[in-house]
Design an enzyme around this catalytic site. Structure first.
Site, short mmCIF file in Angstrom:
data_model
loop_
_atom_site.label_atom_id
_atom_site.label_comp_id
_atom_site.label_asym_id
_atom_site.label_seq_id
_atom_site.Cartn_x
_atom_site.Cartn_y
_atom_site.Cartn_z
CB CYS A 161 -6.77 -2.49 12.11
SG CYS A 161 -7.04 -3.45 10.60
CD GLU B 71 -12.49 -1.97 17.12
OE1 GLU B 71 -12.60 -1.80 15.90
OE2 GLU B 71 -11.38 -2.09 17.70
CG HIS C 180 -10.65 -4.38 14.36
ND1 HIS C 180 -10.74 -3.04 14.08
CD2 HIS C 180 -10.20 -4.98 13.23
CE1 HIS C 180 -10.38 -2.83 12.83
NE2 HIS C 180 -10.03 -3.99 12.29
#
Length: 184
Positions: free
Chosen positions: A86, A170, A168
């Protein structure tokens, strides 16, 4: 050692818990030694001693990193694997002459992988979580890996193991970070 770079506005900000610590957790659970450092505290020694580097994302309104691109000049000469997530992707694009452009997006989106890479695998569609106000233009020397012109989801340097992803991992795609740790 995996160097994880916190791009959030302040050292030890609350945002670190959302954008940096989950990445550190994925890397630690994979059995890798980590060092987490705020971008303002990076040293040439830390960069040199690391085996791989991950540049983490930031909250929507946090863009201090984009006004301090000078602190990231070292990326231009890096030869070791680097994953830019990002805000990190925006930094890499800017260092290599690409642009950071308005592109607000929040939520789960379909991502079309258009070129096979060791990081994302073969062309196909995946779903990824987006949380950003800005995207990038493709810098010279980089290949579009996912998305399309004007909506770049992922890129890779043509000659070095430097990857950028705007989503993202994660949140929904931890396997991306795990694959990055296994890159040769």
């Amino acid at each position: 050692m995996i160097l994880i770079v916190d791009l959030c506005r302040e050292v030890e900000s609350l945002s670190k818990y959302e954008f940096v610590d989950p990445i550190a957790g994925i890397v630690s659970r994979a059995g890798s030694e980590i060092e987490v450092v705020h971008f303002s505290e990076l040293t040439p020694e830390l960069i040199e001693w690391s085996d791989r580097i991950i540049l983490c994302g930031t909250p929507l309104k946090d863009d201090l990193y984009s006004r301090r691109i000078d602190l990231f000049a070292w990326i231009d000469g890096i030869e070791k694997p680097l994953l830019a997530i990002c805000a990190g992707m925006q930094v890499v694009a800017a260092v290599f002459g690409g642009g950071i452009v308005p592109q607000p997006k929040i939520g789960l989106e379909r991502i079309e992988i258009v070129k096979e890479t060791d990081l994302l695998g073969p062309p196909r569609e995946i779903e990824g979580y987006h949380l950003h106000n800005f995207g990038v233009t493709l810098p010279l020397g980089f290949d579009l890996v996912a998305g399309r012109s004007g909506q770049i989801e992922a890129f890779k340097h043509a000659g070095r193991p430097i990857y950028g992803i705007i989503f993202h991992p994660e949140v929904r795609n931890r396997w991306v970070v795990e694959r990055f740790l296994d890159l040769g």
